[in-house]
Motif scaffolding. Structure first.
Motif, PDB file in Angstrom:
ATOM      1  N   LEU A   1      45.920  29.303  43.808  1.00 20.67           N
ATOM      2  CA  LEU A   1      47.289  29.231  44.338  1.00 20.67           C
ATOM      3  C   LEU A   1      47.365  29.353  45.859  1.00 20.67           C
ATOM      4  O   LEU A   1      48.301  28.868  46.470  1.00 20.67           O
ATOM      5  N   LYS A   2      46.362  30.001  46.453  1.00 18.53           N
ATOM      6  CA  LYS A   2      46.369  30.142  47.925  1.00 18.53           C
ATOM      7  C   LYS A   2      45.397  29.172  48.586  1.00 18.53           C
ATOM      8  O   LYS A   2      45.458  28.958  49.786  1.00 18.53           O
ATOM      9  N   GLY A   3      44.442  28.678  47.808  1.00 21.39           N
ATOM     10  CA  GLY A   3      43.447  27.756  48.353  1.00 21.39           C
ATOM     11  C   GLY A   3      42.216  28.453  48.891  1.00 21.39           C
ATOM     12  O   GLY A   3      41.171  27.850  49.032  1.00 21.39           O
ATOM     13  N   ASN A   4      42.351  29.750  49.200  1.00 21.43           N
ATOM     14  CA  ASN A   4      41.245  30.482  49.808  1.00 21.43           C
ATOM     15  C   ASN A   4      41.379  31.970  49.511  1.00 21.43           C
ATOM     16  O   ASN A   4      42.491  32.492  49.452  1.00 21.43           O
ATOM     17  N   ILE A   5      40.250  32.627  49.357  1.00 21.92           N
ATOM     18  CA  ILE A   5      40.300  34.090  49.168  1.00 21.92           C
ATOM     19  C   ILE A   5      40.156  34.791  50.518  1.00 21.92           C
ATOM     20  O   ILE A   5      40.819  35.797  50.783  1.00 21.92           O
ATOM     21  N   ASP A   6      39.308  34.226  51.401  1.00 27.25           N
ATOM     22  CA  ASP A   6      39.068  34.843  52.719  1.00 27.25           C
ATOM     23  C   ASP A   6      40.374  35.004  53.502  1.00 27.25           C
ATOM     24  O   ASP A   6      41.275  34.172  53.404  1.00 27.25           O
ATOM     25  N   GLY A   7      40.416  36.065  54.308  1.00 26.51           N
ATOM     26  CA  GLY A   7      41.458  36.192  55.324  1.00 26.51           C
ATOM     27  C   GLY A   7      42.824  36.626  54.842  1.00 26.51           C
ATOM     28  O   GLY A   7      43.794  36.521  55.593  1.00 26.51           O
ATOM     29  N   ASN A   8      42.929  37.099  53.617  1.00 29.88           N
ATOM     30  CA  ASN A   8      44.242  37.529  53.111  1.00 29.88           C
ATOM     31  C   ASN A   8      44.488  39.017  53.374  1.00 29.88           C
ATOM     32  O   ASN A   8      43.568  39.831  53.328  1.00 29.88           O
ATOM     33  N   LYS A   9      45.766  39.336  53.615  1.00 25.88           N
ATOM     34  CA  LYS A   9      46.196  40.734  53.693  1.00 25.88           C
ATOM     35  C   LYS A   9      46.747  41.106  52.318  1.00 25.88           C
ATOM     36  O   LYS A   9      47.688  40.447  51.833  1.00 25.88           O
ATOM     37  N   VAL A  10      46.161  42.129  51.726  1.00 28.99           N
ATOM     38  CA  VAL A  10      46.466  42.435  50.324  1.00 28.99           C
ATOM     39  C   VAL A  10      47.018  43.853  50.211  1.00 28.99           C
ATOM     40  O   VAL A  10      46.390  44.805  50.692  1.00 28.99           O
ATOM     41  N   ALA A  11      48.178  43.998  49.551  1.00 27.23           N
ATOM     42  CA  ALA A  11      48.689  45.339  49.234  1.00 27.23           C
ATOM     43  C   ALA A  11      48.433  45.614  47.758  1.00 27.23           C
ATOM     44  O   ALA A  11      48.802  44.802  46.899  1.00 27.23           O
ATOM     45  N   LEU A  12      47.786  46.739  47.476  1.00 22.43           N
ATOM     46  CA  LEU A  12      47.597  47.192  46.101  1.00 22.43           C
ATOM     47  C   LEU A  12      48.572  48.347  45.915  1.00 22.43           C
ATOM     48  O   LEU A  12      48.538  49.316  46.684  1.00 22.43           O
ATOM     49  N   CYS A  13      49.437  48.252  44.914  1.00 23.32           N
ATOM     50  CA  CYS A  13      50.557  49.200  44.828  1.00 23.32           C
ATOM     51  C   CYS A  13      50.666  49.820  43.439  1.00 23.32           C
ATOM     52  O   CYS A  13      50.606  49.119  42.434  1.00 23.32           O
ATOM     53  N   GLY A  14      50.839  51.139  43.389  1.00 23.78           N
ATOM     54  CA  GLY A  14      51.094  51.810  42.113  1.00 23.78           C
ATOM     55  C   GLY A  14      50.085  52.901  41.858  1.00 23.78           C
ATOM     56  O   GLY A  14      49.814  53.742  42.714  1.00 23.78           O
ATOM     57  N   ASP A  15      49.500  52.853  40.664  1.00 25.76           N
ATOM     58  CA  ASP A  15      48.551  53.886  40.252  1.00 25.76           C
ATOM     59  C   ASP A  15      47.139  53.465  40.662  1.00 25.76           C
ATOM     60  O   ASP A  15      46.422  52.806  39.914  1.00 25.76           O
ATOM     61  N   LEU A  16      46.770  53.837  41.872  1.00 25.46           N
ATOM     62  CA  LEU A  16      45.467  53.406  42.403  1.00 25.46           C
ATOM     63  C   LEU A  16      44.371  54.386  42.011  1.00 25.46           C
ATOM     64  O   LEU A  16      43.186  54.119  42.219  1.00 25.46           O
ATOM     65  N   LYS A  17      44.786  55.520  41.415  1.00 23.07           N
ATOM     66  CA  LYS A  17      43.802  56.523  40.994  1.00 23.07           C
ATOM     67  C   LYS A  17      43.175  56.131  39.642  1.00 23.07           C
ATOM     68  O   LYS A  17      41.963  56.018  39.519  1.00 23.07           O
ATOM     69  N   TYR A  18      44.029  55.899  38.676  1.00 23.93           N
ATOM     70  CA  TYR A  18      43.537  55.625  37.321  1.00 23.93           C
ATOM     71  C   TYR A  18      43.426  54.130  37.012  1.00 23.93           C
ATOM     72  O   TYR A  18      42.839  53.759  35.988  1.00 23.93           O
ATOM     73  N   GLY A  19      44.016  53.275  37.866  1.00 19.76           N
ATOM     74  CA  GLY A  19      44.050  51.833  37.558  1.00 19.76           C
ATOM     75  C   GLY A  19      42.693  51.181  37.768  1.00 19.76           C
ATOM     76  O   GLY A  19      42.263  50.973  38.901  1.00 19.76           O
ATOM     77  N   ARG A  20      42.044  50.833  36.676  1.00 16.55           N
ATOM     78  CA  ARG A  20      40.680  50.255  36.799  1.00 16.55           C
ATOM     79  C   ARG A  20      40.713  48.866  37.426  1.00 16.55           C
ATOM     80  O   ARG A  20      39.752  48.439  38.060  1.00 16.55           O
ATOM     81  N   THR A  21      41.840  48.140  37.252  1.00 18.19           N
ATOM     82  CA  THR A  21      41.883  46.778  37.799  1.00 18.19           C
ATOM     83  C   THR A  21      41.751  46.802  39.317  1.00 18.19           C
ATOM     84  O   THR A  21      41.053  45.972  39.893  1.00 18.19           O
ATOM     85  N   VAL A  22      42.413  47.759  39.962  1.00 17.29           N
ATOM     86  CA  VAL A  22      42.378  47.772  41.438  1.00 17.29           C
ATOM     87  C   VAL A  22      41.037  48.264  41.970  1.00 17.29           C
ATOM     88  O   VAL A  22      40.630  47.897  43.072  1.00 17.29           O
ATOM     89  N   HIS A  23      40.339  49.086  41.186  1.00 15.23           N
ATOM     90  CA  HIS A  23      39.000  49.536  41.632  1.00 15.23           C
ATOM     91  C   HIS A  23      38.049  48.336  41.695  1.00 15.23           C
ATOM     92  O   HIS A  23      37.319  48.143  42.666  1.00 15.23           O
ATOM     93  N   SER A  24      38.059  47.543  40.633  1.00  9.53           N
ATOM     94  CA  SER A  24      37.188  46.358  40.620  1.00  9.53           C
ATOM     95  C   SER A  24      37.645  45.342  41.659  1.00  9.53           C
ATOM     96  O   SER A  24      36.817  44.693  42.306  1.00  9.53           O
ATOM     97  N   LEU A  25      38.965  45.211  41.807  1.00  7.49           N
ATOM     98  CA  LEU A  25      39.492  44.171  42.705  1.00  7.49           C
ATOM     99  C   LEU A  25      39.156  44.454  44.160  1.00  7.49           C
ATOM    100  O   LEU A  25      38.674  43.562  44.874  1.00  7.49           O
ATOM    101  N   ILE A  26      39.370  45.688  44.616  1.00  8.70           N
ATOM    102  CA  ILE A  26      39.113  45.953  46.042  1.00  8.70           C
ATOM    103  C   ILE A  26      37.612  45.850  46.330  1.00  8.70           C
ATOM    104  O   ILE A  26      37.207  45.350  47.379  1.00  8.70           O
TER     105      ILE A  26
END
Ligand code: CP
Length: 308
Positions: A147-172
């Protein structure tokens, strides 16, 4: 590039080149699905789910069925011999004789990795406790790339439960491997990203991280807003959950000044954190994201099975 016989336990199990190969084939599977509708004929996927799931289990099953393979497994471990006390190492040593590839979701961190050490067939981590969710990350990256055409160079906000959320651990951990990434971590103080994850990405990839508790501080800046659910099932008591459960509720008015091409993503399921009024905004892509999960899991399994 040959990924045959490999396990996927942590997204860093694959190089960026290998991930890119998986995404390239997944994009072709989106465009020309009929080209792949028999490649897994004769193959069986085992889905061993010790925790509830809609997307991960059903998208894996859909992926295997769309490639002409078959599926078996359990969606509730209490209906299996786990109830009688069978260990995961024994279960996988039996199921690997019934199947060609297995996906495991488990509430205990490290359980899929343990299973992989005993398995004769590729094991995929379908989410282990509050630790990792690598195939959600593949889904997220395919969504961003498409959808963006590129992964490089994006500013990303991860919001919510960043302690227990396994998706954001793998993603960052995975996004940090791309070029020129910037991260905003938006959470209540009690649910901040664990230090071990932040330290790992800062020390290994030298990424820029800004932490805040207010979504308003970042909403106009970012290219991707990744919302997450407060993970009720990981709290030790109900009272703590109730205090935090409505920490963030994204509404249509809150995104008025956000970038025109910002992506609003969410691994789903959502509870209250994205109001239904946001769904009709063209920037809200979480249902598209869930669908990309099928294609990226098709490509992943085809590579691990060596049929591509
Ligand atoms: N995103 C995700 O893992 O959803 P499920 O829990 O429904 O599988």
């Amino acid at each position: 590039m040959n990924l045959k016989g490999r396990h996927l336990i942590d997204p860093s199990d694959f190089t960026l080149e290998e991930l890119n190969q998986i995404f390239t084939v997944a994009q072709d599977m989106v465009d020309i699905p009929e080209k792949y509708d028999k490649i897994c004929k004769g193959k069986i996927l085992a889905t061993l789910f010790y925790e509830p799931s809609t997307r991960t289990r059903l998208s894996f099953e859909s992926a295997m069925l769309r490639m002409g393979g078959k599926i078996l497994g359990f969606a509730d471990a209490q209906t299996s011999s786990v109830k009688k006390g069978e260990s995961i190492s024994d279960t996988i040593r039996v199921v690997d004789g019934y199947s060609d590839i297995a996906v495991i979701r488990h509430p205990r961190e490290g359980a899929p990795k343990l299973a992989s050490e005993f398995s004769q067939v590729p094991v995929i981590n379908g989410g282990d406790g509050g630790h990792q969710h690598p195939t959600q990350t593949l889904t997220d990256l395919l969504t961003i790339k498409t959808l963006k055409g590129n992964i490089d160079g994006n500013k990303v906000a991860l919001c919510g439960d960043l302690k227990y959320g396994r998706t954001v651990h793998s993603l960052i951990k995975t996004l940090s491997r791309y070029k020129d990434m910037e991260f905003y971590l938006v959470s209540p103080p009690q649910l901040q990203m664990p230090e071990y994850v932040k330290n790992f990405v800062k020390e290994t990839y030298n990424v820029k991280i800004v932490e805040t508790s207010k979504i308003e501080d970042v909403i106009d800046e970012v290219d991707i807003l990744y919302m997450t659910r407060i993970q009720k099932e990981r709290f030790f008591n109900e009272e703590d959950y109730l205090k935090l459960k409505n920490s963030y509720i994204l509404t249509a008015d809150k995104i008025e000044n956000a970038k025109e091409d910002m992506l609003i993503m969410h691994p789903l399921p959502r509870v209250n954190e994205i109001d239904y009024s946001v769904d009709k905004d063209k920037r809200a892509v979480y249902f598209k994201q869930a669908k990309y999960g099928v294609y990226v899991r098709m490509s992943l399994m085809a590579h691990l099975l060596g049929v591509i």
